[in-house]
Design a protein around this motif. Structure first.
Motif, PDB file in Angstrom:
ATOM      1  N   PRO A   2      47.494  79.168   5.608  1.00  0.00           N
ATOM      2  CA  PRO A   2      48.854  79.835   5.472  1.00  0.00           C
ATOM      3  C   PRO A   2      49.282  80.608   6.670  1.00  0.00           C
ATOM      4  O   PRO A   2      48.373  81.276   7.148  1.00  0.00           O
ATOM      5  CB  PRO A   2      48.912  80.507   4.195  1.00  0.00           C
ATOM      6  N   TRP A   3      50.326  80.522   7.068  1.00  0.00           N
ATOM      7  CA  TRP A   3      51.084  81.300   7.968  1.00  0.00           C
ATOM      8  C   TRP A   3      52.575  81.255   7.668  1.00  0.00           C
ATOM      9  O   TRP A   3      53.083  80.512   7.104  1.00  0.00           O
ATOM     10  CB  TRP A   3      50.833  80.854   9.421  1.00  0.00           C
ATOM     11  N   THR A  11      45.760  82.707   8.282  1.00  0.00           N
ATOM     12  CA  THR A  11      44.664  83.053   7.609  1.00  0.00           C
ATOM     13  C   THR A  11      44.050  81.804   6.839  1.00  0.00           C
ATOM     14  O   THR A  11      44.621  80.620   7.036  1.00  0.00           O
ATOM     15  CB  THR A  11      44.924  83.897   6.547  1.00  0.00           C
ATOM     16  N   GLN A  12      42.847  82.099   6.087  1.00  0.00           N
ATOM     17  CA  GLN A  12      42.387  80.868   5.314  1.00  0.00           C
ATOM     18  C   GLN A  12      41.971  81.045   3.820  1.00  0.00           C
ATOM     19  O   GLN A  12      41.732  82.213   3.612  1.00  0.00           O
ATOM     20  CB  GLN A  12      41.210  80.268   5.917  1.00  0.00           C
ATOM     21  N   GLU A  13      42.422  80.132   2.977  1.00  0.00           N
ATOM     22  CA  GLU A  13      42.242  80.177   1.713  1.00  0.00           C
ATOM     23  C   GLU A  13      41.196  79.298   1.126  1.00  0.00           C
ATOM     24  O   GLU A  13      41.478  78.119   1.668  1.00  0.00           O
ATOM     25  CB  GLU A  13      43.438  80.107   0.903  1.00  0.00           C
ATOM     26  N   LEU A  14      40.201  79.583   0.487  1.00  0.00           N
ATOM     27  CA  LEU A  14      39.097  78.875   0.099  1.00  0.00           C
ATOM     28  C   LEU A  14      39.140  78.742  -1.526  1.00  0.00           C
ATOM     29  O   LEU A  14      39.660  79.191  -2.075  1.00  0.00           O
ATOM     30  CB  LEU A  14      37.861  79.398   0.466  1.00  0.00           C
ATOM     31  N   PRO A  41      48.965  74.552  -0.880  1.00  0.00           N
ATOM     32  CA  PRO A  41      49.503  75.789  -1.076  1.00  0.00           C
ATOM     33  C   PRO A  41      49.739  76.156  -2.339  1.00  0.00           C
ATOM     34  O   PRO A  41      50.542  75.557  -3.071  1.00  0.00           O
ATOM     35  CB  PRO A  41      50.567  75.753   0.113  1.00  0.00           C
ATOM     36  N   LYS A  42      49.441  77.352  -2.674  1.00  0.00           N
ATOM     37  CA  LYS A  42      49.989  77.783  -4.052  1.00  0.00           C
ATOM     38  C   LYS A  42      51.467  78.155  -4.283  1.00  0.00           C
ATOM     39  O   LYS A  42      51.761  77.849  -5.327  1.00  0.00           O
ATOM     40  CB  LYS A  42      49.148  79.367  -4.308  1.00  0.00           C
ATOM     41  N   GLU A  43      52.124  78.394  -3.089  1.00  0.00           N
ATOM     42  CA  GLU A  43      53.496  78.405  -3.392  1.00  0.00           C
ATOM     43  C   GLU A  43      54.147  77.160  -3.574  1.00  0.00           C
ATOM     44  O   GLU A  43      55.246  77.279  -3.939  1.00  0.00           O
ATOM     45  CB  GLU A  43      53.994  78.921  -1.712  1.00  0.00           C
ATOM     46  N   TYR A  44      53.336  75.962  -3.816  1.00  0.00           N
ATOM     47  CA  TYR A  44      53.890  74.535  -4.120  1.00  0.00           C
ATOM     48  C   TYR A  44      54.128  74.467  -5.475  1.00  0.00           C
ATOM     49  O   TYR A  44      54.744  73.284  -5.896  1.00  0.00           O
ATOM     50  CB  TYR A  44      53.500  73.454  -3.256  1.00  0.00           C
TER      51      TYR A  44
END
Length: 310
Positions: A48-49, A78-81, A297-300
């Motif tokens: 995400p950015w 950043t990076q989400e795992l 993306p969690k935002e979706y």
């Protein structure tokens, strides 16, 4: 569970699987034969950015300033795992059981053959179905546990838990309402959801509640009732899918275009069927997989929680 032996009786009659066994979420994102592979247990779900808040001052300047030296702006990423979880399903049948499949318990009728004649194949098939429903549950309701040591029981993060940090609306222990659905969709839009392939997943109780909200039955002398399969909203047409492993007090709206199973293959296999060496009078093996959920993306995605459920 113990191996299958002659105490596990065979019966006559049509074979029916009962209980909640549908896996629509897993099926719609690729199933056990689809998805991605990863060379590592941990895998990235998104990088995400974001832009700064829009304004009319930060980069607006005079002509004199525009020709002078300026300070560059860096947009950080950043990076989400997420992580894979180990799942193992042993099955086995004694030699004696495999040799006596025509021994029948219960009501026996002359001339009628039992529907199961290969006990080992049946047990393998049942183990695979059990794996599928466990993965469905994990992908929906799983809470992440990262693998720190070989003794850690790593668990993948499910999509509902992933929404906790972004798009979550409290239902207030009240019945599902159009207002709450609109609130969630507006929150998702504000956080950057793109609404590409939207599906609303819900259990039986909330499915009936949704039908009551959006259903309209035209007058007819021979047809009655409604079954809502999709709803139109300001942001997208959203499919509606009954998913038995959704929590009773929650609904999920997910963008399937960014969701996929992720397998960490063993010996090139996403699901390995390992035969156990025969050192005793039984034959069997186990199904083995290393699998996690890439929810993008969690935002979706978004969740309404704490809904009235009875």
């Amino acid at each position: 569970m113990a191996y299958t032996d002659r105490d596990d009786l065979n019966y006559l009659g049509t074979l029916y699987q009962i209980g909640a066994n549908a896996t629509p979420f897993l099926n719609m994102i690729g199933g056990l034969n689809g998805g991605k592979t990863s060379p590592s247990f941990d895998f990235p779900v998104t990088q995400p950015w974001n832009l700064r808040a829009a304004d009319q001052s930060t980069q607006v300047m005079s002509e004199d300033t525009s020709v002078s030296t300026t300070t560059e702006v860096s947009y950080a990423r950043t990076q989400e795992l997420n992580t894979c979880q180990i799942m193992k399903y042993p099955y086995g049948v004694s030699f004696a059981k495999a040799s006596t499949m025509r021994e029948i318990g219960g009501l026996a009728v002359a001339g009628v053959n039992p529907p199961v004649m290969d006990e080992l194949a049946f047990q393998r098939m049942a183990a695979l179905k059990q794996m599928a429903v466990d993965i469905e549950y994990s992908f929906l309701q799983g809470v992440k546990v990262a693998q720190n040591t070989s003794a850690t029981v790593a668990k993948t993060e499910g999509i509902i838990h992933a929404c906790d940090a972004t798009n979550k609306v409290d239902g207030g222990a009240a019945a599902l309402s159009k207002a709450k659905i609109k609130e969630l969709l507006l929150k998702m839009a504000g956080n950057g959801a793109v609404f590409n392939n939207m599906v609303l997943f819900l259990n039986g109780y909330q499915k009936q509640a949704l039908t009551d909200l959006f259903g309209y039955a035209p007058e007819s002398v021979n047809v009655g009732g409604v079954n809502i399969q999709s709803i139109y909203t300001d942001f997208a047409q959203i499919g509606v899918v009954y998913a038995p492993y959704m929590p009773t007090n929650k609904i999920l709206i997910a963008d399937l275009s960014v969701i996929s199973p992720v397998f960490c293959p063993y010996d090139g296999q996403v699901i390995a069927d390992i035969e156990v060496a025969q050192t005793t009078a039984k034959k069997g093996g186990f199904l083995y997989t290393q699998v996690g959920l890439d929810f993008g993306p969690k935002e979706y995605h978004g969740v309404i929680e704490n809904l009235k459920d009875s």
